[in-house]
Write a protein that holds these residues in place. Structure first.
Motif, PDB file in Angstrom:
ATOM      1  N   VAL A   1      59.056 -44.469 -49.498  1.00  0.00           N
ATOM      2  CA  VAL A   1      60.314 -44.332 -50.242  1.00  0.00           C
ATOM      3  C   VAL A   1      61.031 -45.682 -50.321  1.00  0.00           C
ATOM      4  CG1 VAL A   1      62.596 -43.250 -50.209  1.00  0.00           C
ATOM      5  CG2 VAL A   1      60.568 -41.892 -49.689  1.00  0.00           C
ATOM      6  N   TYR A   2      60.988 -46.446 -49.241  1.00  0.00           N
ATOM      7  CA  TYR A   2      61.576 -47.790 -49.233  1.00  0.00           C
ATOM      8  C   TYR A   2      60.918 -48.657 -50.299  1.00  0.00           C
ATOM      9  CZ  TYR A   2      62.863 -52.394 -47.228  1.00  0.00           C
ATOM     10  OH  TYR A   2      63.330 -53.664 -47.028  1.00  0.00           O
ATOM     11  N   PHE A   3      59.591 -48.585 -50.363  1.00  0.00           N
ATOM     12  CA  PHE A   3      58.864 -49.359 -51.376  1.00  0.00           C
ATOM     13  C   PHE A   3      59.310 -48.968 -52.779  1.00  0.00           C
ATOM     14  CE2 PHE A   3      55.415 -49.457 -54.451  1.00  0.00           C
ATOM     15  CZ  PHE A   3      55.042 -50.786 -54.418  1.00  0.00           C
ATOM     16  N   ILE A   4      59.380 -47.671 -53.045  1.00  0.00           N
ATOM     17  CA  ILE A   4      59.766 -47.200 -54.378  1.00  0.00           C
ATOM     18  C   ILE A   4      61.186 -47.625 -54.716  1.00  0.00           C
ATOM     19  CG2 ILE A   4      60.223 -45.122 -55.754  1.00  0.00           C
ATOM     20  CD1 ILE A   4      57.918 -43.785 -54.233  1.00  0.00           C
ATOM     21  N   ALA A   5      62.096 -47.525 -53.731  1.00  0.00           N
ATOM     22  CA  ALA A   5      63.498 -47.881 -53.969  1.00  0.00           C
ATOM     23  C   ALA A   5      63.661 -49.348 -54.331  1.00  0.00           C
ATOM     24  CB  ALA A   5      64.331 -47.550 -52.731  1.00  0.00           C
ATOM     25  N   GLY A   6      62.802 -50.211 -53.815  1.00  0.00           N
ATOM     26  CA  GLY A   6      62.873 -51.623 -54.166  1.00  0.00           C
ATOM     27  C   GLY A   6      62.062 -51.964 -55.400  1.00  0.00           C
ATOM     28  N   TYR A   7      60.911 -51.307 -55.539  1.00  0.00           N
ATOM     29  CA  TYR A   7      59.981 -51.625 -56.621  1.00  0.00           C
ATOM     30  C   TYR A   7      60.460 -51.123 -57.974  1.00  0.00           C
ATOM     31  CZ  TYR A   7      55.836 -50.598 -59.495  1.00  0.00           C
ATOM     32  OH  TYR A   7      54.957 -50.455 -60.531  1.00  0.00           O
ATOM     33  N   LEU A   8      60.937 -49.882 -58.028  1.00  0.00           N
ATOM     34  CA  LEU A   8      61.265 -49.257 -59.314  1.00  0.00           C
ATOM     35  C   LEU A   8      62.366 -49.982 -60.086  1.00  0.00           C
ATOM     36  CD1 LEU A   8      60.512 -46.973 -61.198  1.00  0.00           C
ATOM     37  CD2 LEU A   8      62.092 -45.488 -59.962  1.00  0.00           C
ATOM     38  N   PRO A   9      63.526 -50.273 -59.473  1.00  0.00           N
ATOM     39  CA  PRO A   9      64.544 -51.015 -60.234  1.00  0.00           C
ATOM     40  C   PRO A   9      64.076 -52.394 -60.649  1.00  0.00           C
ATOM     41  CG  PRO A   9      65.476 -50.054 -58.231  1.00  0.00           C
ATOM     42  CD  PRO A   9      64.000 -49.930 -58.120  1.00  0.00           C
ATOM     43  N   LEU A  10      63.340 -53.062 -59.758  1.00  0.00           N
ATOM     44  CA  LEU A  10      62.895 -54.423 -60.042  1.00  0.00           C
ATOM     45  C   LEU A  10      61.927 -54.458 -61.218  1.00  0.00           C
ATOM     46  CD1 LEU A  10      63.305 -57.269 -58.879  1.00  0.00           C
ATOM     47  CD2 LEU A  10      61.284 -56.899 -57.458  1.00  0.00           C
ATOM     48  N   VAL A  11      60.960 -53.543 -61.221  1.00  0.00           N
ATOM     49  CA  VAL A  11      59.956 -53.571 -62.277  1.00  0.00           C
ATOM     50  C   VAL A  11      60.543 -53.085 -63.596  1.00  0.00           C
ATOM     51  CG1 VAL A  11      58.981 -51.240 -61.977  1.00  0.00           C
ATOM     52  CG2 VAL A  11      57.501 -53.119 -62.698  1.00  0.00           C
ATOM     53  N   TYR A  12      61.501 -52.148 -63.539  1.00  0.00           N
ATOM     54  CA  TYR A  12      62.084 -51.653 -64.792  1.00  0.00           C
ATOM     55  C   TYR A  12      63.016 -52.698 -65.417  1.00  0.00           C
ATOM     56  CZ  TYR A  12      64.640 -49.044 -68.261  1.00  0.00           C
ATOM     57  OH  TYR A  12      65.205 -48.652 -69.450  1.00  0.00           O
ATOM     58  N   VAL A  13      63.919 -53.247 -64.626  1.00  0.00           N
ATOM     59  CA  VAL A  13      64.860 -54.235 -65.168  1.00  0.00           C
ATOM     60  C   VAL A  13      64.112 -55.468 -65.652  1.00  0.00           C
ATOM     61  CG1 VAL A  13      66.790 -55.749 -64.593  1.00  0.00           C
ATOM     62  CG2 VAL A  13      66.784 -53.387 -63.770  1.00  0.00           C
ATOM     63  N   GLY A  14      63.133 -55.917 -64.873  1.00  0.00           N
ATOM     64  CA  GLY A  14      62.348 -57.078 -65.295  1.00  0.00           C
ATOM     65  C   GLY A  14      61.549 -56.806 -66.554  1.00  0.00           C
ATOM     66  N   GLY A  15      60.915 -55.632 -66.622  1.00  0.00           N
ATOM     67  CA  GLY A  15      60.150 -55.275 -67.809  1.00  0.00           C
ATOM     68  C   GLY A  15      61.024 -55.121 -69.035  1.00  0.00           C
ATOM     69  N   LEU A  16      62.234 -54.549 -68.851  1.00  0.00           N
ATOM     70  CA  LEU A  16      63.161 -54.396 -69.971  1.00  0.00           C
ATOM     71  C   LEU A  16      63.639 -55.755 -70.465  1.00  0.00           C
ATOM     72  CD1 LEU A  16      64.886 -52.650 -71.828  1.00  0.00           C
ATOM     73  CD2 LEU A  16      66.597 -52.502 -69.994  1.00  0.00           C
ATOM     74  N   ALA A  17      63.932 -56.668 -69.535  1.00  0.00           N
ATOM     75  CA  ALA A  17      64.371 -58.009 -69.932  1.00  0.00           C
ATOM     76  C   ALA A  17      63.281 -58.716 -70.735  1.00  0.00           C
ATOM     77  CB  ALA A  17      64.745 -58.825 -68.697  1.00  0.00           C
ATOM     78  N   LEU A  18      62.034 -58.606 -70.283  1.00  0.00           N
ATOM     79  CA  LEU A  18      60.927 -59.228 -71.025  1.00  0.00           C
ATOM     80  C   LEU A  18      60.756 -58.580 -72.399  1.00  0.00           C
ATOM     81  CD1 LEU A  18      58.168 -59.681 -68.289  1.00  0.00           C
ATOM     82  CD2 LEU A  18      59.483 -61.469 -69.433  1.00  0.00           C
ATOM     83  N   ALA A  19      60.857 -57.247 -72.463  1.00  0.00           N
ATOM     84  CA  ALA A  19      60.696 -56.553 -73.731  1.00  0.00           C
ATOM     85  C   ALA A  19      61.772 -56.959 -74.726  1.00  0.00           C
ATOM     86  CB  ALA A  19      60.723 -55.040 -73.501  1.00  0.00           C
ATOM     87  N   LEU A  20      63.011 -57.051 -74.254  1.00  0.00           N
ATOM     88  CA  LEU A  20      64.104 -57.461 -75.140  1.00  0.00           C
ATOM     89  C   LEU A  20      63.911 -58.894 -75.625  1.00  0.00           C
ATOM     90  CD1 LEU A  20      67.131 -55.932 -73.192  1.00  0.00           C
ATOM     91  CD2 LEU A  20      66.272 -55.181 -75.420  1.00  0.00           C
ATOM     92  N   ALA A  21      63.468 -59.765 -74.729  1.00  0.00           N
ATOM     93  CA  ALA A  21      63.276 -61.166 -75.107  1.00  0.00           C
ATOM     94  C   ALA A  21      62.133 -61.327 -76.104  1.00  0.00           C
ATOM     95  CB  ALA A  21      63.010 -62.006 -73.863  1.00  0.00           C
ATOM     96  N   LEU A  22      61.039 -60.589 -75.878  1.00  0.00           N
ATOM     97  CA  LEU A  22      59.859 -60.748 -76.726  1.00  0.00           C
ATOM     98  C   LEU A  22      59.885 -59.839 -77.947  1.00  0.00           C
ATOM     99  CD1 LEU A  22      57.090 -61.132 -74.008  1.00  0.00           C
ATOM    100  CD2 LEU A  22      58.255 -62.905 -75.322  1.00  0.00           C
ATOM    101  N   ASN A  23      60.972 -59.086 -78.117  1.00  0.00           N
ATOM    102  CA  ASN A  23      61.129 -58.290 -79.328  1.00  0.00           C
ATOM    103  C   ASN A  23      61.773 -59.112 -80.454  1.00  0.00           C
ATOM    104  OD1 ASN A  23      60.868 -55.778 -80.729  1.00  0.00           O
ATOM    105  ND2 ASN A  23      63.056 -55.422 -80.452  1.00  0.00           N
ATOM    106  N   ARG A  24      62.263 -60.287 -80.086  1.00  0.00           N
ATOM    107  CA  ARG A  24      62.884 -61.166 -81.083  1.00  0.00           C
ATOM    108  C   ARG A  24      61.812 -62.021 -81.761  1.00  0.00           C
ATOM    109  NH1 ARG A  24      67.860 -63.510 -77.351  1.00  0.00           N
ATOM    110  NH2 ARG A  24      68.881 -61.486 -76.961  1.00  0.00           N
ATOM    111  N   ARG A  25      62.168 -62.534 -82.922  1.00  0.00           N
ATOM    112  CA  ARG A  25      61.251 -63.419 -83.630  1.00  0.00           C
ATOM    113  C   ARG A  25      61.295 -64.805 -82.988  1.00  0.00           C
ATOM    114  NH1 ARG A  25      62.435 -62.014 -90.048  1.00  0.00           N
ATOM    115  NH2 ARG A  25      61.714 -59.824 -89.954  1.00  0.00           N
ATOM    116  N   MET A  26      60.130 -65.270 -82.586  1.00  0.00           N
ATOM    117  CA  MET A  26      60.035 -66.599 -81.975  1.00  0.00           C
ATOM    118  C   MET A  26      58.609 -67.105 -82.128  1.00  0.00           C
ATOM    119  SD  MET A  26      59.848 -65.738 -77.888  1.00  0.00           S
ATOM    120  CE  MET A  26      61.388 -64.865 -77.830  1.00  0.00           C
ATOM    121  N   ARG A  27      58.454 -68.388 -82.012  1.00  0.00           N
ATOM    122  CA  ARG A  27      57.124 -68.983 -82.097  1.00  0.00           C
ATOM    123  C   ARG A  27      56.353 -68.692 -80.818  1.00  0.00           C
ATOM    124  NH1 ARG A  27      57.275 -75.133 -83.970  1.00  0.00           N
ATOM    125  NH2 ARG A  27      55.027 -74.686 -83.909  1.00  0.00           N
TER     126      ARG A  27
END
Length: 281
Positions: free
Chosen positions: A62-88
């Motif tokens: 449970v400790y692992f999940i509590a640390g892993y889940l927010p980190l992987v979701y927020v990080g993945g969302l930040a990457l998705a938002l950044a790479l959803n924009r038009r860029m070279r």
């Protein structure tokens, strides 16, 4: 119909359903892989429910999940938002961020074990260069699980990014244009449009990450071995130790079924509550 299902159904029965039923039968016995099995009924389950090591293993999971889940979701969302924009080079960046997902857990774990090495690891050298303290990471009971969490989140960021990126691209652009005309700022558009309409992808990512989190094993086995002093041993590691280190195969099988029951309950609860917050366009 059965003829066309056979190529998938036969391997499923042989390599999934069969072993599962066998493990359920074994969980009702005392067995060390050598001596004949001895029937004990539900004794293995009763022992596990009152065992301190079992509770500790579930606590570590449970400790692992509590640390892993927010980190992987927020990080993945930040990457998705950044790479959803038009860029070279956007396609190249997406491939680079997804590369760890298809890399073996052993390779990733060994790499992060080197990065987080207490003796001259890359991260500790960087921390020392700016005058910050250098933790013992996987060699410390306090930092062992956080070390595994960092490695796990880094590897799975690309998977979360791809799922959320697909969800972002499915949101109609007309909604953003209408909101902009109504005077909504970027932050308002994110909270009122992006997050609600991204909820189906969020639900999928969270559910899959929860299921994977409960089954965490490979990275723990390679990085910490469940130590130091059992401080990072999750449930699957406990199943492995009981079955193959201590010769208590029946107890290990019973623990795997307890874990299955927990995952099933979490899945059912998530499925029920998703109706309240998942929004479809």
């Amino acid at each position: 119909m059965l003829f066309f299902l056979a190529p998938s159904a036969v391997p499923l029965l042989l390599f999934t359903a069969g072993p599962m039923l066998s493990s359920l039968w074994i969980s009702l016995h005392s067995w060390d892989l050598i001596s004949p099995m001895r029937w004990v009924g539900l004794a293995n389950y009763r022992h596990l429910l009152g065992d301190g090591d079992t509770r500790a293993a579930f606590g570590h999971t449970v400790y692992f999940i509590a640390g892993y889940l927010p980190l992987v979701y927020v990080g993945g969302l930040a990457l998705a938002l950044a790479l959803n924009r038009r860029m070279r080079g956007r396609s190249i960046l997406r491939s680079i961020y997804f590369l760890p997902v298809v890399t073996s857990w052993v390779m990733v774990s060994l790499t992060w074990k080197w990065i987080l090495s207490p003796d001259g690891g890359l991260l500790n050298r960087a921390l020392a260069a700016v005058g910050l303290p250098s933790p013992d990471w996987w060699a410390s009971p306090t930092w062992a699980l956080p070390s595994v969490i960092l490695a796990s989140a880094w590897k799975d960021l690309g998977f979360v990014m791809v799922i959320l990126l697909a969800g972002l691209q499915a949101i109609p652009q007309e909604l953003y244009e209408a909101a902009t005309l109504d005077g909504a700022g970027a932050w308002q558009r994110f909270w009122r449009i992006t997050l609600p309409l991204l909820s189906p992808s969020t639900y999928f990512v969270v559910l899959i990450s929860l299921i994977n989190g409960f089954q965490v094993f490979d990275q723990v086995f390679v990085m910490t071995g469940g130590g130091p002093a059992g401080s990072s041993r999750p449930v699957v590691e406990e199943v492995y130790d009981l079955s193959f280190r201590y010769g208590q195969v029946g107890t290990g099988s019973a623990l795997s079924w307890l874990l299955f029951a927990v995952i099933m309950v979490v899945t059912v609860v998530m499925t029920r509550i998703q109706r309240r917050w998942v929004t479809h366009a």
